[in-house]
Design a protein around this motif. Structure first.
Motif, PDB file in Angstrom:
ATOM      1  N   MET A 149      45.534  61.800  40.894  1.00  0.00           N
ATOM      2  CA  MET A 149      46.324  61.844  42.115  1.00  0.00           C
ATOM      3  C   MET A 149      45.553  61.443  43.383  1.00  0.00           C
ATOM      4  O   MET A 149      46.062  60.651  44.185  1.00  0.00           O
ATOM      5  CB  MET A 149      46.926  63.242  42.279  1.00  0.00           C
ATOM      6  N   PRO A 150      44.337  61.938  43.641  1.00  0.00           N
ATOM      7  CA  PRO A 150      43.659  61.588  44.894  1.00  0.00           C
ATOM      8  C   PRO A 150      43.309  60.112  45.041  1.00  0.00           C
ATOM      9  O   PRO A 150      43.019  59.658  46.148  1.00  0.00           O
ATOM     10  CB  PRO A 150      42.388  62.448  44.860  1.00  0.00           C
ATOM     11  N   ASP A 151      43.314  59.363  43.933  1.00  0.00           N
ATOM     12  CA  ASP A 151      42.990  57.935  43.994  1.00  0.00           C
ATOM     13  C   ASP A 151      44.211  57.061  44.232  1.00  0.00           C
ATOM     14  O   ASP A 151      44.096  55.831  44.262  1.00  0.00           O
ATOM     15  CB  ASP A 151      42.313  57.502  42.683  1.00  0.00           C
ATOM     16  N   LEU A 152      45.379  57.673  44.425  1.00  0.00           N
ATOM     17  CA  LEU A 152      46.613  56.900  44.544  1.00  0.00           C
ATOM     18  C   LEU A 152      47.098  56.745  45.982  1.00  0.00           C
ATOM     19  O   LEU A 152      47.648  55.704  46.339  1.00  0.00           O
ATOM     20  CB  LEU A 152      47.717  57.544  43.695  1.00  0.00           C
ATOM     21  N   VAL A 153      46.946  57.800  46.809  1.00  0.00           N
ATOM     22  CA  VAL A 153      47.446  57.773  48.188  1.00  0.00           C
ATOM     23  C   VAL A 153      46.437  58.464  49.096  1.00  0.00           C
ATOM     24  O   VAL A 153      45.588  59.236  48.635  1.00  0.00           O
ATOM     25  CB  VAL A 153      48.816  58.484  48.314  1.00  0.00           C
ATOM     26  N   PRO A 154      46.505  58.228  50.422  1.00  0.00           N
ATOM     27  CA  PRO A 154      45.648  58.961  51.360  1.00  0.00           C
ATOM     28  C   PRO A 154      45.965  60.452  51.327  1.00  0.00           C
ATOM     29  O   PRO A 154      47.048  60.869  50.913  1.00  0.00           O
ATOM     30  CB  PRO A 154      46.008  58.358  52.719  1.00  0.00           C
ATOM     31  N   ARG A 155      45.022  61.269  51.801  1.00  0.00           N
ATOM     32  CA  ARG A 155      45.189  62.721  51.767  1.00  0.00           C
ATOM     33  C   ARG A 155      46.466  63.176  52.474  1.00  0.00           C
ATOM     34  O   ARG A 155      47.131  64.112  52.022  1.00  0.00           O
ATOM     35  CB  ARG A 155      43.966  63.404  52.407  1.00  0.00           C
ATOM     36  N   SER A 156      46.817  62.537  53.576  1.00  0.00           N
ATOM     37  CA  SER A 156      48.000  62.959  54.328  1.00  0.00           C
ATOM     38  C   SER A 156      49.285  62.807  53.527  1.00  0.00           C
ATOM     39  O   SER A 156      50.293  63.430  53.853  1.00  0.00           O
ATOM     40  CB  SER A 156      48.120  62.161  55.629  1.00  0.00           C
ATOM     41  N   GLU A 157      49.275  61.978  52.476  1.00  0.00           N
ATOM     42  CA  GLU A 157      50.468  61.751  51.662  1.00  0.00           C
ATOM     43  C   GLU A 157      50.459  62.544  50.354  1.00  0.00           C
ATOM     44  O   GLU A 157      51.428  62.488  49.592  1.00  0.00           O
ATOM     45  CB  GLU A 157      50.602  60.263  51.328  1.00  0.00           C
ATOM     46  N   LEU A 158      49.361  63.280  50.078  1.00  0.00           N
ATOM     47  CA  LEU A 158      49.259  63.946  48.781  1.00  0.00           C
ATOM     48  C   LEU A 158      50.340  65.008  48.589  1.00  0.00           C
ATOM     49  O   LEU A 158      50.895  65.144  47.503  1.00  0.00           O
ATOM     50  CB  LEU A 158      47.874  64.589  48.625  1.00  0.00           C
ATOM     51  N   GLY A 159      50.617  65.787  49.639  1.00  0.00           N
ATOM     52  CA  GLY A 159      51.625  66.830  49.509  1.00  0.00           C
ATOM     53  C   GLY A 159      52.986  66.260  49.169  1.00  0.00           C
ATOM     54  O   GLY A 159      53.692  66.773  48.287  1.00  0.00           O
ATOM     55  N   ARG A 160      53.359  65.196  49.862  1.00  0.00           N
ATOM     56  CA  ARG A 160      54.655  64.585  49.606  1.00  0.00           C
ATOM     57  C   ARG A 160      54.688  63.931  48.228  1.00  0.00           C
ATOM     58  O   ARG A 160      55.704  64.011  47.519  1.00  0.00           O
ATOM     59  CB  ARG A 160      54.975  63.566  50.698  1.00  0.00           C
ATOM     60  N   LEU A 161      53.583  63.283  47.829  1.00  0.00           N
ATOM     61  CA  LEU A 161      53.519  62.680  46.496  1.00  0.00           C
ATOM     62  C   LEU A 161      53.650  63.739  45.410  1.00  0.00           C
ATOM     63  O   LEU A 161      54.444  63.590  44.468  1.00  0.00           O
ATOM     64  CB  LEU A 161      52.199  61.919  46.326  1.00  0.00           C
ATOM     65  N   SER A 162      52.892  64.819  45.536  1.00  0.00           N
ATOM     66  CA  SER A 162      52.931  65.874  44.522  1.00  0.00           C
ATOM     67  C   SER A 162      54.306  66.522  44.454  1.00  0.00           C
ATOM     68  O   SER A 162      54.844  66.750  43.366  1.00  0.00           O
ATOM     69  CB  SER A 162      51.859  66.930  44.831  1.00  0.00           C
ATOM     70  N   VAL A 404      36.841  65.600  41.200  1.00  0.00           N
ATOM     71  CA  VAL A 404      38.215  66.088  41.124  1.00  0.00           C
ATOM     72  C   VAL A 404      38.661  66.385  39.689  1.00  0.00           C
ATOM     73  O   VAL A 404      39.415  67.340  39.456  1.00  0.00           O
ATOM     74  CB  VAL A 404      39.173  65.091  41.811  1.00  0.00           C
ATOM     75  N   THR A 405      38.224  65.609  38.690  1.00  0.00           N
ATOM     76  CA  THR A 405      38.626  65.913  37.317  1.00  0.00           C
ATOM     77  C   THR A 405      38.008  67.219  36.854  1.00  0.00           C
ATOM     78  O   THR A 405      38.663  68.045  36.207  1.00  0.00           O
ATOM     79  CB  THR A 405      38.222  64.783  36.347  1.00  0.00           C
ATOM     80  N   GLU A 406      36.737  67.415  37.180  1.00  0.00           N
ATOM     81  CA  GLU A 406      36.095  68.689  36.890  1.00  0.00           C
ATOM     82  C   GLU A 406      36.845  69.826  37.571  1.00  0.00           C
ATOM     83  O   GLU A 406      37.051  70.895  36.987  1.00  0.00           O
ATOM     84  CB  GLU A 406      34.647  68.655  37.370  1.00  0.00           C
ATOM     85  N   ALA A 407      37.282  69.583  38.832  1.00  0.00           N
ATOM     86  CA  ALA A 407      38.019  70.615  39.570  1.00  0.00           C
ATOM     87  C   ALA A 407      39.331  70.955  38.880  1.00  0.00           C
ATOM     88  O   ALA A 407      39.704  72.136  38.768  1.00  0.00           O
ATOM     89  CB  ALA A 407      38.276  70.157  41.006  1.00  0.00           C
ATOM     90  N   PHE A 408      40.050  69.934  38.407  1.00  0.00           N
ATOM     91  CA  PHE A 408      41.294  70.226  37.699  1.00  0.00           C
ATOM     92  C   PHE A 408      41.019  70.886  36.345  1.00  0.00           C
ATOM     93  O   PHE A 408      41.858  71.636  35.833  1.00  0.00           O
ATOM     94  CB  PHE A 408      42.131  68.962  37.532  1.00  0.00           C
ATOM     95  N   GLY A 409      39.846  70.614  35.766  1.00  0.00           N
ATOM     96  CA  GLY A 409      39.458  71.348  34.567  1.00  0.00           C
ATOM     97  C   GLY A 409      39.224  72.819  34.868  1.00  0.00           C
ATOM     98  O   GLY A 409      39.671  73.698  34.135  1.00  0.00           O
ATOM     99  N   LEU A 410      38.514  73.091  35.975  1.00  0.00           N
ATOM    100  CA  LEU A 410      38.332  74.482  36.392  1.00  0.00           C
ATOM    101  C   LEU A 410      39.654  75.109  36.814  1.00  0.00           C
ATOM    102  O   LEU A 410      39.873  76.315  36.637  1.00  0.00           O
ATOM    103  CB  LEU A 410      37.320  74.549  37.540  1.00  0.00           C
ATOM    104  N   TYR A 411      40.525  74.288  37.388  1.00  0.00           N
ATOM    105  CA  TYR A 411      41.867  74.764  37.754  1.00  0.00           C
ATOM    106  C   TYR A 411      42.631  75.185  36.497  1.00  0.00           C
ATOM    107  O   TYR A 411      43.308  76.218  36.484  1.00  0.00           O
ATOM    108  CB  TYR A 411      42.584  73.626  38.480  1.00  0.00           C
TER     109      TYR A 411
END
Length: 480
Positions: A149-162, A404-411
């Motif tokens: 997800m973070p490699d697809l859009v700028p941070r400001s758009e992540l909430g709307r994308l998700s 970020v992948t490690e973070a989602f693994g910990l998530y």
């Protein structure tokens, strides 16, 4: 929503995000993953197969709830033990799609095999193994897909994308549920589906083939709709060979775990999400089973409940994504937990004779428990969609993009660390109170068995004030 090339913006945490340019079809390919996977949660885990298993495969509803908690708990334990390690290795190697492909294949095969869960529990052990493997395959696929997800859009758009992706997933779950209930799953006594039709493909109502077909349908649906992500969504480049990546990935994971207690915001988020997501997953997993056992709902009634929850879930995820952009993901998560806690109390306190533990009097109030359960389901669907979408963006706020992948693994670990404890606790509590030594009825045992859900929500809410959000703090990844 525009996803074309964007200019650089304020970084999330310590990393500086470069301009992002991903074709629109790549964005939609990634979003369709949620559409592809949602029938697993809707049909298998919540509204069709789980209550069918409890009512027709297991010896009785309480035993079915106990065994279902065991199977999903084992799957959650496997994810908890291995997801951070695999996430760290994936970050070191680079591409996420090979991981998604492997675990998708596992999930597809396991879901398809649920067709053999015949009434009476002839193959009940194999069914429970298949459920555990399906949980492992589908959940791990989501770990690596989320990391893209973070490699697809700028941070400001992540909430709307998700939020948009999660809402799209709920629509997919809704359509798959309508397909099963309207055309495939028939009541054994009438032989008719929810729409009053004979089941398609000659599915036998007496053998509950329509309910069992939810497994193969989930597998086929996922296999078809996950393809756009593989074909059109860009993956990151390979960083190093797999042999060296294992060593480096494990080394990075050890470093992360050592410094994690000093990264107060990151650590607090993982701890909070561990509890509130486990509560939500337990609410989803046992809601249909609870309704079947306590309110004596049929599969059709549970299906209508599921349709309502998916409609409100799509709306809630979409609105939550807009609230995320306006107020930050932490506000969305906190408000959702409060509403989910109140809904859980309403569900637990509702039976055919009581609402909020108060006895009902009069024939005119006979349908009030059903109405209360539907109202709770509407709010659970709406807030469940928003909290899960906002949680993805709140996690991204805690780490630089190369972790970020490690973070989602910990998530996944933080969710599954209690994900197996939650179902196990419900399983043990249900079995404990169902014991003849205590004299509780099956209905009361089910009610008392799901009570830990409320406590898990409240623990998550207490931990959230320590979590920073990008919307309000410019450096959420610091260690202060």
């Amino acid at each position: 929503m525009s996803h074309e090339a964007a200019v650089p913006e304020k970084a999330s945490g310590p990393d500086i995000q470069p301009p992002i340019s991903v074709p629109r079809r790549g964005i939609w390919g990634w979003m369709l993953f949620d559409w592809a996977q949602q029938p697993f949660h809707t049909l298998i885990i919540t509204f069709v197969f789980a209550p069918y298993f409890a009512s027709a495969v297991a010896p009785d509803a309480a035993r079915g709830q106990e065994l279902w908690g065991l199977a999903t708990g084992i799957g959650g334990l496997a994810i908890a033990l291995s997801s951070p390690v695999l996430g760290a290795i994936a970050d070191a190697t680079g591409p996420r799609k090979p991981w998604i492909f492997f675990f998708s294949a596992l999930g597809i095969l396991a879901c398809a095999s649920l067709w053999f869960a015949t009434p009476g529990g002839e193959h009940i052990t194999l069914v429970l193994i298949a459920v555990a493997l399906a949980v492992i395959g589908m959940e791990f696929s989501a770990v690596f897909n989320n990391a893209m997800m973070p490699d697809l859009v700028p941070r400001s758009e992540l909430g709307r994308l998700s939020g948009s992706a999660w809402g799209l997933g709920y629509v997919g779950g809704l359509l798959s549920l309508i397909l099963v209930l309207g055309f495939m799953a028939a009541q054994p006594d009438t032989g008719r589906t929810l729409l009053g039709l004979e089941p398609i493909f000659g599915l036998d109502a007496a053998m509950r083939e329509g309910d069992r077909a939810a497994g193969p349908l989930t597998a086929l649906w996922y296999a078809v709709f996950v393809l756009p992500m593989f074909l059109f969504t860009p993956d990151i480049a390979r960083r190093q060979a797999a042999a060296g990546a294992v060593r480096d990935g494990l080394g990075r994971l050890r470093q992360t775990l050592r410094r994690l207690p000093r990264e107060r915001s990151y650590f607090s988020f993982l701890a909070a999400s561990m509890f509130y997501r486990d509560a939500l997953n337990a609410l989803y997993a046992f809601g249909g089973i609870y309704a079947a056992g306590v309110l004596s709902w049929s599969i059709t009634q549970i299906g209508l409940f599921g349709i309502l929850a998916n409609v409100t879930g799509a709306i809630g995820a979409w609105l939550g994504g807009r609230m995320d952009k306006a107020f930050g993901p932490k506000v969305v998560v906190s408000l959702s937990i409060v509403i989910l806690t109140l809904c859980s109390l309403l569900v637990i306190s509702t039976t055919r004779e009581e609402i909020l533990f108060m006895p009902l009097a009069g024939e005119g109030m006979r349908n009030l428990p059903d109405i209360a359960f539907f109202v709770a389901g509407a709010f659970i669907g709406a807030t469940g969609g928003s909290i899960q979408a906002a949680s993805r963006t709140l996690l991204v706020d805690q780490v630089p993009r190369e972790r970020v992948t490690e973070a989602f693994g910990l998530y996944a670990l933080s969710g599954k660390a209690t994900s197996f404890i939650g179902p196990f606790a419900i399983s043990l509590a249900t079995g404990f109170f169902a014991s003849s030594a205590f004299g509780f009825s099956t209905e009361d045992a089910q009610r008392l068995g799901v009570a830990p859900i409320v406590a898990l929500f409240l623990i998550g809410l207490v931990l959230l004030p320590f979590v920073k959000s990008w919307h309000k703090e410019p450096t959420p990844g610091d260690s202060t």
